[in-house]
Design a protein around this motif. Structure first.
Motif, mmCIF file in Angstrom:
data_model
loop_
_atom_site.group_PDB
_atom_site.id
_atom_site.type_symbol
_atom_site.label_atom_id
_atom_site.label_comp_id
_atom_site.label_asym_id
_atom_site.label_seq_id
_atom_site.Cartn_x
_atom_site.Cartn_y
_atom_site.Cartn_z
ATOM 1 N N LEU A 124 0.819 -1.394 -0.008
ATOM 2 C CA LEU A 124 0.418 -0.304 -0.088
ATOM 3 C C LEU A 124 0.961 1.336 -0.334
ATOM 4 C CD1 LEU A 124 -2.621 1.095 0.418
ATOM 5 C CD2 LEU A 124 -2.764 1.196 2.606
ATOM 6 N N ALA A 125 1.684 1.189 0.782
ATOM 7 C CA ALA A 125 2.517 2.439 0.959
ATOM 8 C C ALA A 125 3.564 2.851 0.207
ATOM 9 C CB ALA A 125 3.788 2.484 1.900
ATOM 10 N N ALA A 185 0.660 3.995 -3.351
ATOM 11 C CA ALA A 185 0.589 5.286 -2.670
ATOM 12 C C ALA A 185 1.333 6.418 -3.345
ATOM 13 C CB ALA A 185 0.183 5.417 -1.374
ATOM 14 N N LEU A 186 2.425 6.052 -3.144
ATOM 15 C CA LEU A 186 4.145 6.983 -3.391
ATOM 16 C C LEU A 186 4.124 6.485 -4.860
ATOM 17 C CD1 LEU A 186 6.429 5.945 -0.378
ATOM 18 C CD2 LEU A 186 4.941 8.262 -1.259
ATOM 19 N N CYS A 187 4.212 5.874 -5.333
ATOM 20 C CA CYS A 187 3.695 5.554 -6.919
ATOM 21 C C CYS A 187 2.824 6.516 -7.930
ATOM 22 C CB CYS A 187 3.858 4.608 -7.437
ATOM 23 S SG CYS A 187 4.826 3.404 -7.186
ATOM 24 N N ARG A 188 1.808 6.508 -6.766
ATOM 25 C CA ARG A 188 0.724 7.572 -7.318
ATOM 26 C C ARG A 188 0.981 9.249 -7.145
ATOM 27 N NH1 ARG A 188 -2.889 3.460 -6.039
ATOM 28 N NH2 ARG A 188 -3.020 3.685 -3.544
ATOM 29 N N LEU A 189 1.575 9.482 -5.828
ATOM 30 C CA LEU A 189 1.966 10.773 -5.859
ATOM 31 C C LEU A 189 3.168 11.090 -6.442
ATOM 32 C CD1 LEU A 189 1.400 13.137 -3.131
ATOM 33 C CD2 LEU A 189 3.689 12.032 -2.191
ATOM 34 N N LEU A 221 12.487 2.108 5.674
ATOM 35 C CA LEU A 221 11.979 1.364 6.792
ATOM 36 C C LEU A 221 10.841 0.641 5.464
ATOM 37 C CD1 LEU A 221 10.780 3.850 9.433
ATOM 38 C CD2 LEU A 221 12.677 2.526 9.177
ATOM 39 N N LEU A 222 10.556 1.497 4.193
ATOM 40 C CA LEU A 222 9.529 -0.052 3.168
ATOM 41 C C LEU A 222 11.115 -0.129 2.221
ATOM 42 C CD1 LEU A 222 7.461 4.164 2.841
ATOM 43 C CD2 LEU A 222 6.886 1.833 4.068
#
Length: 147
Positions: free
Chosen positions: A7-8, A11-15, A129-130
């Motif tokens: 999910l994270a 979300a970053l790719c979409r951002l 962390l990701l």
């Protein structure tokens, strides 16, 4: 072009407005000179990622993807050029706030000759962390011949 699962990461790719992961995503790079620097416009399918690059006073390459500023040391590596990230800051107008390491996305990039004036490019972005978030690789063929 790939985007890590989770999910994270998605979300970053979409951002950053990256397209969905896929093989053979139509990717283009346009480089134009602006003042003392360059504007790099990368298109991934229909989505654009624009950044501005300049030479820093300390000999580093400074790339701005608003509101983030990344600093790279360019290092030769086995016939290629490694972009080694050495810093990052949040840039708000003239205000520059260095970011602590635990908040900084880490960009690893490499370019190498690919014959006939083309360049092979590999880019990976990791988040603290990701782990890996997204990346792309491919061969840049210059329109109109070598740069």
């Amino acid at each position: 072009m790939w985007c890590a699962p989770g999910l994270a990461a998605r979300a970053l790719c979409r951002l950053v407005r990256l397209p969905p992961a896929g093989e053979a995503v139509d990717t283009r790079l346009s480089v134009t000179t602006e003042g003392e620097g360059e504007r790099w416009v990368r298109s991934f399918g229909e989505r654009l990622l624009t950044s501005d690059g300049t030479a820093g006073r300390d000999g580093l390459l400074v790339e701005r993807v608003p509101p983030v500023e990344l600093r790279f040391r360019l290092e030769p590596e086995a016939g290629a050029l490694r972009f080694r990230q050495v810093g990052a800051a949040l840039r708000l107008g003239r205000l520059r706030l260095p970011l602590p390491g635990f908040l900084v996305p880490r960009v690893s990039a490499r370019e190498a000759p690919a014959g006939d004036g083309a360049v092979r490019v590999e880019v990976t972005v990791r988040a603290p962390l990701l782990g890996p978030i997204f990346g792309y690789e491919g061969t840049v063929v210059f329109a109109g011949g070598t740069p």
